[in-house]
Enzyme design. Structure first.
Site: not given
Ligand code: 5GP
Ligand code: 5GP
Length: 226
Positions: A63, A115-116, A120
């Site tokens: 991820h 996105h990643e 990040h």
């Molecule tokens: P979710 O709300 O789905 O857990 O997280 C959404 C997104 O916020 C994650 O995919 C990631 O990009 C970021 N995120 C959530 N929790 C953390 C965290 O504890 N540390 C970091 N660095 N990013 C996070």
């Molecule tokens: P995060 O901010 O949670 O790291 O990134 C997740 C973002 O990447 C969301 O917008 C999600 O829709 C998109 N995304 C695309 N492909 C994937 C996948 O395979 N797994 C997850 N968890 N997020 C994905």
């Protein structure tokens, strides 16, 4: 010469003499997060789409590699002047397709990597996009989650397992406890969704997690087939 100028010259000299001094101190460690595709795809209320290269292999996939602070906060979107540029990761692309596929719908392809990186990777200590993705691929090999679980007879067969046993199995392999996040399938079962391991600020070595994200697993969780 003013004090600030002397200090910045000193920093440059230190940077040239050893990478350790050059590390960004805007964060403390990384979470390296892998997802179980079976749980992404059968989560309640979600559909998933396979990449145009076909169904990903039956393995955890990446991820992200996320800079984080010891207090639980984290930086994001640190450098809008250095957006994801696919040509910089061209050499890694076939491995990224295998180990870092996107399962979102409609199929987004390299947009997940973009996105990643943008959110990040731009806050990381790596000097190039290629290094960031390369390090993430190496961490996946080093963690080898599926094998670690297999060695403890924990396999993706729709059975339920103790989360604590899953954590022990991974600790056996990497030396430190991981963190496990769950989601729910359409029957309401809690299932293994993501595994977080902690990596030092160099982006290379496992460390004990300084802080843990919020948890949402039942004590026994399903390990869905994929
Ligand atoms: P979710 O709300 O789905 O857990 O997280 C959404 C997104 O916020 C994650 O995919 C990631 O990009 C970021 N995120 C959530 N929790 C953390 C965290 O504890 N540390 C970091 N660095 N990013 C996070
Ligand atoms: P995060 O901010 O949670 O790291 O990134 C997740 C973002 O990447 C969301 O917008 C999600 O829709 C998109 N995304 C695309 N492909 C994937 C996948 O395979 N797994 C997850 N968890 N997020 C994905």
């Amino acid at each position: 010469m003013g004090k600030v100028s002397i200090m910045s010259k000193l920093l440059v000299v230190l940077c040239l003499s050893g990478e350790a001094f050059c590390q960004s101190d805007d964060f403390d460690f990384y979470y390296f997060v892998q997802q179980w595709p079976g749980a992404y795809c059968d989560a309640k209320g979600r559909t998933c789409c396979f990449p145009n290269t076909g169904k990903p292999s039956t393995d955890f996939s990446i991820h992200g590699l996320w800079p984080n602070n010891d207090d639980g906060s984290y930086p994001s979107n640190c450098d809008s002047s250095n957006p994801f540029d696919e040509s910089q990761v061209e050499e890694l692309e076939s491995r990224l397709e295998t180990d870092w596929p996107s399962l979102a719908c409609p199929s987004v392809g390299p947009k997940f990597w973009a996105h990643e990186w943008n959110k990040h990777g731009t806050c990381s200590s790596f000097s190039s996009q290629k290094d960031y993705f390369q390090a993430s691929l190496e961490l996946k090999d080093k963690t080898d989650l599926l094998q670690a679980l297999k060695d403890a007879d924990i396999i993706p067969n729709d059975e339920f397992y103790n989360v604590e046993d899953m954590k022990e199995a991974i600790k056996e392999k990497i030396g430190f406890y991981p963190w496990i996040e769950c989601n729910h399938d359409s029957d309401g079962n809690s299932q293994l969704y993501e595994v977080y391991v902690c990596i030092d600020a160099n982006g290379r070595d496992f460390i004990r997690c300084p802080v843990l994200p919020r948890g949402n697993c039942a004590s026994r969780v399903q390990f869905p087939k994929f």
